[in-house]
Scaffold this active site. Structure first.
Site, PDB file in Angstrom:
ATOM      1  N   ARG A  12     -27.647  21.560  53.733  1.00 13.44           N
ATOM      2  CA  ARG A  12     -28.169  20.325  54.334  1.00 13.44           C
ATOM      3  C   ARG A  12     -27.751  19.127  53.491  1.00 13.44           C
ATOM      4  O   ARG A  12     -27.167  19.287  52.410  1.00 13.44           O
ATOM      5  CB  ARG A  12     -29.694  20.382  54.495  1.00 13.44           C
ATOM      6  CG  ARG A  12     -30.451  20.581  53.200  1.00 13.44           C
ATOM      7  CD  ARG A  12     -31.917  20.891  53.513  1.00 13.44           C
ATOM      8  NE  ARG A  12     -32.656  21.371  52.368  1.00 13.44           N
ATOM      9  CZ  ARG A  12     -33.440  20.619  51.618  1.00 13.44           C
ATOM     10  NH1 ARG A  12     -33.599  19.338  51.890  1.00 13.44           N
ATOM     11  NH2 ARG A  12     -34.100  21.136  50.597  1.00 13.44           N
ATOM     12  N   GLY A  13     -28.063  17.953  53.991  1.00 13.42           N
ATOM     13  CA  GLY A  13     -27.855  16.721  53.232  1.00 13.42           C
ATOM     14  C   GLY A  13     -26.413  16.508  52.788  1.00 13.42           C
ATOM     15  O   GLY A  13     -25.456  16.778  53.518  1.00 13.42           O
ATOM     16  N   ARG A  34     -30.810  28.079  49.425  1.00  7.57           N
ATOM     17  CA  ARG A  34     -31.895  28.723  48.698  1.00  7.57           C
ATOM     18  C   ARG A  34     -33.022  29.077  49.658  1.00  7.57           C
ATOM     19  O   ARG A  34     -33.139  30.204  50.097  1.00  7.57           O
ATOM     20  CB  ARG A  34     -32.387  27.784  47.592  1.00  7.57           C
ATOM     21  CG  ARG A  34     -33.533  28.313  46.773  1.00  7.57           C
ATOM     22  CD  ARG A  34     -34.093  27.239  45.879  1.00  7.57           C
ATOM     23  NE  ARG A  34     -34.357  25.994  46.621  1.00  7.57           N
ATOM     24  CZ  ARG A  34     -35.174  25.056  46.236  1.00  7.57           C
ATOM     25  NH1 ARG A  34     -35.818  25.174  45.104  1.00  7.57           N
ATOM     26  NH2 ARG A  34     -35.365  23.969  46.966  1.00  7.57           N
ATOM     27  N   GLY A  77     -29.786  19.978  43.935  1.00  8.07           N
ATOM     28  CA  GLY A  77     -30.630  19.225  43.011  1.00  8.07           C
ATOM     29  C   GLY A  77     -32.002  18.972  43.597  1.00  8.07           C
ATOM     30  O   GLY A  77     -32.207  19.059  44.814  1.00  8.07           O
ATOM     31  N   TYR A 140     -35.598  13.361  36.375  1.00 14.52           N
ATOM     32  CA  TYR A 140     -34.410  13.343  37.244  1.00 14.52           C
ATOM     33  C   TYR A 140     -33.273  12.550  36.589  1.00 14.52           C
ATOM     34  O   TYR A 140     -32.125  13.002  36.539  1.00 14.52           O
ATOM     35  CB  TYR A 140     -34.819  12.723  38.581  1.00 14.52           C
ATOM     36  CG  TYR A 140     -33.733  12.670  39.633  1.00 14.52           C
ATOM     37  CD1 TYR A 140     -33.335  13.824  40.306  1.00 14.52           C
ATOM     38  CD2 TYR A 140     -33.126  11.465  39.974  1.00 14.52           C
ATOM     39  CE1 TYR A 140     -32.349  13.780  41.291  1.00 14.52           C
ATOM     40  CE2 TYR A 140     -32.140  11.404  40.953  1.00 14.52           C
ATOM     41  CZ  TYR A 140     -31.764  12.565  41.611  1.00 14.52           C
ATOM     42  OH  TYR A 140     -30.788  12.507  42.580  1.00 14.52           O
TER      43      TYR A 140
END
Ligand code: NAP
Length: 234
Positions: A12-13, A34, A77, A140
């Site tokens: 995705r993304g 995942r 991430g 982050y």
């Protein structure tokens, strides 16, 4: 051009946009996922990048299907935003373990075959936040800044073996990650971006595809911001 490509977090993304871009250009693309669903039309292997054995197994499956990985895009991430006083040690270490140590695990495993082949392309997905910092994102930002030092060390260590390491630092991009922000936060952030809008995942993918291409053969250790001008090149 048909190379064996592996993209972590490619279901995705931004990761999926990179996968679709490179697959359309003719590469043999594999993605890891995942918890989500594997994307349609792409070879996908399940892998949690916080687990070295799962990383090793995923590479084994990809090698069997597509041959040794020639292009690695370390994209997976997470965020766990919190002000420092409320940030638990687990909030900090789990983000580092996924974003930075995860990239280390992937790169280490990929470098085996790249060293043998005496060529390879590694692109690490950092963030504009890693370069300028952000309140509530110490974990982050540290993980994403760490990727820069990691990539530059790798560029020096393995440059003579024909392997390039580059970093793409996206600004705020239209994915579920930025979807966690409130409208007010989004408007505030947009006002700081010269191009006045968020990035589309395809715009990040285009920069990654260039750094992974033959045309980028003399670029290594670079950090390429794709942030609508927010960081003015930094
Ligand atoms: N969106 C932004 O504004 C933005 C800006 C700058 C940088 N970035 C960076 O760009 C990259 C992609 O972000 P995105 O916005 O596309 O995020 P996203 O939509 O939240 O997707 C994150 C991806 O990472 C995977 N992932 C997370 N933890 C993992 C783990 N432990 N093992 C394996 N896979 C894992 C997820 O897999 P599952 O779906 O299977 O859980 C998913 O595929 C990230 O590194 C992010 O930090 C994003």
């Amino acid at each position: 051009m048909s190379r064996s490509v592996l993209i972590s977090g490619g279901n995705r993304g931004i990761g999926l946009a990179i996968a679709r871009h490179l697959a359309a250009a003719g590469d043999r693309v594999a993605v890891t996922y995942r918890s989500g669903e594997p994307p349609e039309g792409l070879f996908a292997v399940q892998c949690d990048i916080t687990d070295t054995e799962q990383v090793d197994r995923a590479f084994g499956e990809v090698e069997k299907e597509h041959g040794p990985v020639e292009v690695l895009v370390a994209n997976a991430g997470i965020t766990k935003d919190q002000l420092l006083m409320r940030m638990s040690e687990d909030d900090f270490t789990s983000v580092l373990d996924t974003n930075l140590t995860g990239a280390f695990r992937l790169t280490k495993r990929a470098s085996r075959a790249m060293l043998r082949a005496k060529k390879g392309r590694v692109v690490l997905i950092s963030s504009a936040v890693g370069l300028r910092g952000e309140s509530g994102q110490a974990n982050y930002a540290a993980s994403k800044a760490g990727l820069v030092g990691f990539a530059r060390s790798m560029a020096r260590e393995l440059g003579s073996r024909g392997i390039t390491f580059n970093v793409v630092a996206p600004g705020l991009t239209e994915t579920s990650m930025s979807g966690q922000l409130s409208d007010e936060q989004l408007e505030g952030m947009k006002s700081q971006i010269p191009l006045g809008r968020l990035a589309r995942p395809e715009e990040i993918a285009a920069a990654v595809a260039f750094l992974a291409s033959d045309e980028a053969s003399y670029i290594t250790g670079a950090v390429v911001p794709v942030d609508g001008g927010a960081g003015m090149g930094h």
